[in-house]
Write a protein that holds these residues in place. Structure first.
Motif, short mmCIF file in Angstrom:
data_model
loop_
_atom_site.label_atom_id
_atom_site.label_comp_id
_atom_site.label_asym_id
_atom_site.label_seq_id
_atom_site.Cartn_x
_atom_site.Cartn_y
_atom_site.Cartn_z
N GLY A 1 0.79 -1.23 0.00
CA GLY A 1 0.00 0.00 0.00
C GLY A 1 0.82 1.27 0.00
N LYS A 2 2.15 1.13 -0.14
CA LYS A 2 3.01 2.33 -0.14
C LYS A 2 3.58 2.54 -1.54
CE LYS A 2 4.33 2.43 4.62
NZ LYS A 2 5.13 1.68 5.56
N LEU A 3 3.49 3.78 -2.00
CA LEU A 3 4.03 4.10 -3.32
C LEU A 3 5.55 3.98 -3.32
CD1 LEU A 3 1.95 7.29 -4.22
CD2 LEU A 3 1.52 4.92 -4.91
N SER A 4 6.10 3.68 -4.47
CA SER A 4 7.57 3.61 -4.60
C SER A 4 8.13 5.03 -4.56
CB SER A 4 7.93 2.95 -5.93
OG SER A 4 7.66 3.84 -7.00
N PRO A 5 9.44 5.16 -4.31
CA PRO A 5 10.05 6.49 -4.34
C PRO A 5 9.79 7.23 -5.65
CG PRO A 5 11.56 4.92 -3.36
CD PRO A 5 10.40 4.13 -3.87
N LEU A 6 9.84 6.52 -6.77
CA LEU A 6 9.57 7.18 -8.06
C LEU A 6 8.12 7.67 -8.13
CD1 LEU A 6 11.41 4.87 -10.61
CD2 LEU A 6 11.89 7.30 -10.23
N GLN A 7 7.19 6.85 -7.71
CA GLN A 7 5.79 7.26 -7.75
C GLN A 7 5.57 8.51 -6.90
OE1 GLN A 7 4.28 3.29 -6.67
NE2 GLN A 7 3.01 3.36 -8.52
#
Ligand code: FES
Ligand code: FES
Length: 174
Positions: A88-94
């Motif tokens: 449920g956590k976005l990636s650093p790029l997102q």
């Protein structure tokens, strides 16, 4: 017809009987309901439809899906935009794409995201000097078209992610 088995975001799909003229884009969107992969030009010109292909030798690259038959992905391992967020956590790029307002309509975003992820993974293995970074990002994102013209913001977002973890992605400065 081809009997297709493909691993997508760590999950095996198939065996499924697919027509030989079915595109991978239609397989993802229509058969699997994975609509994060977009269909833009339909002519291998914009890369909005690009997914990540993970090769057995550990290298990864992107591939368009609009003009590529699903059957040609038989036995392959790929990643799509749906696989980037973890728990449920976005990636650093997102996160960086959002913080930089890199996209507007978002149609090109999955392709830019996949290409940028491939770049990060490549730099983690073969870092470049800081002076080479701007050219390296530009070369990696070259070929991805954004009708909303978010090019600079995408570039800045990718640069931010790399500079935030410079020890990992860049050669130590002398
Ligand atoms: S939709 Fe595949 S390259 Fe444009
Ligand atoms: S954000 Fe609209 S095409 Fe790129």
């Amino acid at each position: 017809m081809t009997t297709l088995v493909v691993t997508i975001n760590g999950r095996t799909h198939g065996p499924a009987e697919v027509r030989d003229d079915l595109s991978m884009n239609d397989f993802l969107r229509e058969f699997l309901g994975m609509t994060g992969t977009k269909f833009g030009c339909g002519a291998a010109q914009c890369l909005s439809c690009a997914v990540i292909v993970d090769e057995p030798d550990g290298t990864s690259h992107t591939s368009p899906t609009c003009v590529v038959p699903a059957a040609s992905f038989n036995g392959k391992t790929i990643r799509t935009v749906e696989g980037h967020a973890k728990d449920g956590k976005l990636s650093p790029l997102q996160k960086a794409f959002i913080e930089h307002f890199a996209f507007q309509c978002g149609y090109c975003t999955a392709g830019f995201l996949n290409e940028s992820q491939v770049l990060l993974e490549r730099l983690a293995k073969t870092p470049v000097a800081r002076e080479e970074l701007e050219g390296t990002i530009a070369a990696a994102l070259d070929g991805h078209l954004c009708r909303c013209t978010g090019y600079i913001k995408y570039h800045e977002a990718v640069r931010d992610v790399i500079l935030a973890d410079a020890n990992r992605y860049l050669l130590a400065s002398k």
